[in-house]
Motif scaffolding. Structure first.
Motif, PDB file in Angstrom:
ATOM      1  N   ASP A   1       0.809  -1.280  -0.064  1.00 31.57           N
ATOM      2  CA  ASP A   1      -0.129   0.102  -0.142  1.00 31.57           C
ATOM      3  C   ASP A   1       0.786   1.288   0.067  1.00 31.57           C
ATOM      4  N   GLY A   2       2.086   1.458   0.760  1.00 30.34           N
ATOM      5  CA  GLY A   2       2.860   2.366   0.896  1.00 30.34           C
ATOM      6  C   GLY A   2       3.458   2.693  -0.773  1.00 30.34           C
ATOM      7  N   CYS A   3       3.794   1.566  -1.394  1.00 27.95           N
ATOM      8  CA  CYS A   3       4.476   1.884  -2.576  1.00 27.95           C
ATOM      9  C   CYS A   3       3.455   2.271  -3.566  1.00 27.95           C
ATOM     10  N   ILE A   4       2.226   1.812  -3.400  1.00 29.23           N
ATOM     11  CA  ILE A   4       0.973   2.015  -4.161  1.00 29.23           C
ATOM     12  C   ILE A   4       0.738   3.499  -4.059  1.00 29.23           C
ATOM     13  N   ALA A   5       0.656   3.969  -2.949  1.00 23.89           N
ATOM     14  CA  ALA A   5       0.550   5.488  -2.745  1.00 23.89           C
ATOM     15  C   ALA A   5       1.700   6.528  -3.125  1.00 23.89           C
ATOM     16  N   ALA A   6       2.829   5.999  -3.011  1.00 20.41           N
ATOM     17  CA  ALA A   6       3.967   6.464  -3.508  1.00 20.41           C
ATOM     18  C   ALA A   6       4.086   6.807  -5.189  1.00 20.41           C
ATOM     19  N   HIS A   7       3.777   5.557  -5.627  1.00 25.39           N
ATOM     20  CA  HIS A   7       3.669   5.758  -7.238  1.00 25.39           C
ATOM     21  C   HIS A   7       2.712   6.397  -7.859  1.00 25.39           C
ATOM     22  N   ALA A   8       1.393   5.963  -7.118  1.00 25.80           N
ATOM     23  CA  ALA A   8       0.441   6.629  -7.819  1.00 25.80           C
ATOM     24  C   ALA A   8       0.599   7.979  -7.961  1.00 25.80           C
ATOM     25  N   HIS A   9       1.041   8.468  -6.778  1.00 25.61           N
ATOM     26  CA  HIS A   9       1.251  10.043  -6.756  1.00 25.61           C
ATOM     27  C   HIS A   9       2.463  10.528  -7.630  1.00 25.61           C
TER      28      HIS A   9
ATOM     29  N   ALA B   1      -4.817   2.861 -15.456  1.00 22.74           N
ATOM     30  CA  ALA B   1      -5.699   1.662 -15.387  1.00 22.74           C
ATOM     31  C   ALA B   1      -5.010   0.486 -16.261  1.00 22.74           C
ATOM     32  N   GLU B   2      -4.420   0.724 -17.391  1.00 19.90           N
ATOM     33  CA  GLU B   2      -3.598  -0.065 -18.236  1.00 19.90           C
ATOM     34  C   GLU B   2      -2.629  -0.767 -17.725  1.00 19.90           C
ATOM     35  N   ALA B   3      -1.884   0.015 -17.012  1.00 21.98           N
ATOM     36  CA  ALA B   3      -0.748  -0.268 -16.299  1.00 21.98           C
ATOM     37  C   ALA B   3      -1.075  -1.430 -15.163  1.00 21.98           C
ATOM     38  N   ILE B   4      -2.281  -1.082 -14.772  1.00 21.13           N
ATOM     39  CA  ILE B   4      -2.681  -1.841 -13.319  1.00 21.13           C
ATOM     40  C   ILE B   4      -3.192  -3.306 -14.013  1.00 21.13           C
ATOM     41  N   GLY B   5      -3.658  -3.288 -15.339  1.00 16.26           N
ATOM     42  CA  GLY B   5      -4.272  -4.243 -16.013  1.00 16.26           C
ATOM     43  C   GLY B   5      -3.174  -5.315 -16.419  1.00 16.26           C
ATOM     44  N   VAL B   6      -1.887  -4.821 -16.618  1.00 22.59           N
ATOM     45  CA  VAL B   6      -0.704  -5.676 -16.732  1.00 22.59           C
ATOM     46  C   VAL B   6      -0.395  -6.345 -15.350  1.00 22.59           C
ATOM     47  N   ALA B   7      -0.628  -5.778 -14.597  1.00 17.55           N
ATOM     48  CA  ALA B   7      -0.370  -6.304 -13.070  1.00 17.55           C
ATOM     49  C   ALA B   7      -1.431  -7.563 -12.996  1.00 17.55           C
ATOM     50  N   PHE B   8      -2.349  -7.396 -13.330  1.00 20.87           N
ATOM     51  CA  PHE B   8      -3.526  -8.437 -13.384  1.00 20.87           C
ATOM     52  C   PHE B   8      -3.033  -9.753 -13.995  1.00 20.87           C
ATOM     53  N   LEU B   9      -2.591  -9.429 -15.290  1.00 18.84           N
ATOM     54  CA  LEU B   9      -2.098 -10.398 -16.254  1.00 18.84           C
ATOM     55  C   LEU B   9      -0.758 -11.299 -15.397  1.00 18.84           C
ATOM     56  N   MET B  10       0.194 -10.537 -14.799  1.00 17.07           N
ATOM     57  CA  MET B  10       1.093 -11.196 -14.210  1.00 17.07           C
ATOM     58  C   MET B  10       1.128 -11.561 -12.753  1.00 17.07           C
ATOM     59  N   ASN B  11      -0.002 -11.213 -11.910  1.00 11.69           N
ATOM     60  CA  ASN B  11      -0.277 -11.504 -10.811  1.00 11.69           C
ATOM     61  C   ASN B  11      -1.606 -12.054 -10.184  1.00 11.69           C
ATOM     62  N   GLY B  12      -2.404 -12.325 -11.248  1.00 10.11           N
ATOM     63  CA  GLY B  12      -3.721 -13.009 -11.004  1.00 10.11           C
ATOM     64  C   GLY B  12      -4.776 -12.228  -9.991  1.00 10.11           C
ATOM     65  N   GLY B  13      -5.202 -12.975  -9.289  1.00 11.08           N
ATOM     66  CA  GLY B  13      -6.515 -12.405  -8.176  1.00 11.08           C
ATOM     67  C   GLY B  13      -6.073 -11.460  -7.242  1.00 11.08           C
ATOM     68  N   PRO B  14      -5.299 -11.717  -6.520  1.00  6.52           N
ATOM     69  CA  PRO B  14      -4.595 -10.740  -5.499  1.00  6.52           C
ATOM     70  C   PRO B  14      -4.276  -9.235  -6.256  1.00  6.52           C
ATOM     71  N   ALA B  15      -3.982  -9.230  -7.597  1.00  6.16           N
ATOM     72  CA  ALA B  15      -3.838  -7.988  -8.275  1.00  6.16           C
ATOM     73  C   ALA B  15      -5.233  -7.121  -8.440  1.00  6.16           C
ATOM     74  N   THR B  16      -6.235  -8.013  -8.629  1.00  7.43           N
ATOM     75  CA  THR B  16      -7.861  -7.408  -8.551  1.00  7.43           C
ATOM     76  C   THR B  16      -7.683  -6.622  -7.222  1.00  7.43           C
ATOM     77  N   VAL B  17      -7.564  -6.887  -6.298  1.00  6.23           N
ATOM     78  CA  VAL B  17      -7.672  -6.317  -4.858  1.00  6.23           C
ATOM     79  C   VAL B  17      -6.851  -5.161  -4.814  1.00  6.23           C
ATOM     80  N   TYR B  18      -5.325  -5.260  -4.779  1.00  3.54           N
ATOM     81  CA  TYR B  18      -4.521  -4.040  -4.736  1.00  3.54           C
ATOM     82  C   TYR B  18      -4.716  -3.206  -5.929  1.00  3.54           C
TER      83      TYR B  18
END
Length: 120
Positions: free
Chosen positions: A61-69, A82-99
């Motif tokens: 969460d700290g990294c998310i906040a820092a790099h979102a900013h 959103a598209e960058a986060i979509g790539v995380a879904f591809l590479m990380n599966g279900g947990p990426a949908t939460v984070y």
């Protein structure tokens, strides 16, 4: 809950205390951070979006906040995030949908705040 500003605020005091305990380590990390995000073949915006996607995969969460900013500060749009986060879904599966949802909420929070400052 805020996944952007509140997370950053909650981490300020403990981060400051640790930085005071190990200033050399933090200085080294700061130099690495600046070098890794410096524009080169990829601009800083692209690098911040990559870091945001990795933060989703690392469930930080700290990294998310820092790099979102950081992504907002370097001109990223909500669609790019959103598209960058979509790539995380591809590479990380279900947990990426939460984070990923947390990351998009943090990005949107910072993006809207920047728009309010620009319009003020």
């Amino acid at each position: 809950m805020s996944y952007g500003k509140e997370v950053r605020e909650a981490l300020r005091a403990p981060t400051r205390a640790l930085r005071q305990a190990i200033p050399g380590v933090y200085q080294g990390y700061r130099e690495l951070h600046e070098a890794a995000l410096a524009p080169g073949a990829l601009d800083t915006k692209a690098k911040e979006l990559i870091a945001l996607a990795i933060a989703v995969s690392k469930e930080c969460d700290g990294c998310i906040a820092a790099h979102a900013h950081g992504a907002v500060q370097h001109g990223a749009t909500p669609q790019e995030a959103a598209e960058a986060i979509g790539v995380a879904f591809l590479m990380n599966g279900g947990p990426a949908t939460v984070y990923g949802a947390r990351a998009f909420a943090a990005f949107t929070e910072f993006h809207e705040a920047q728009g309010e400052r620009a319009g003020a």
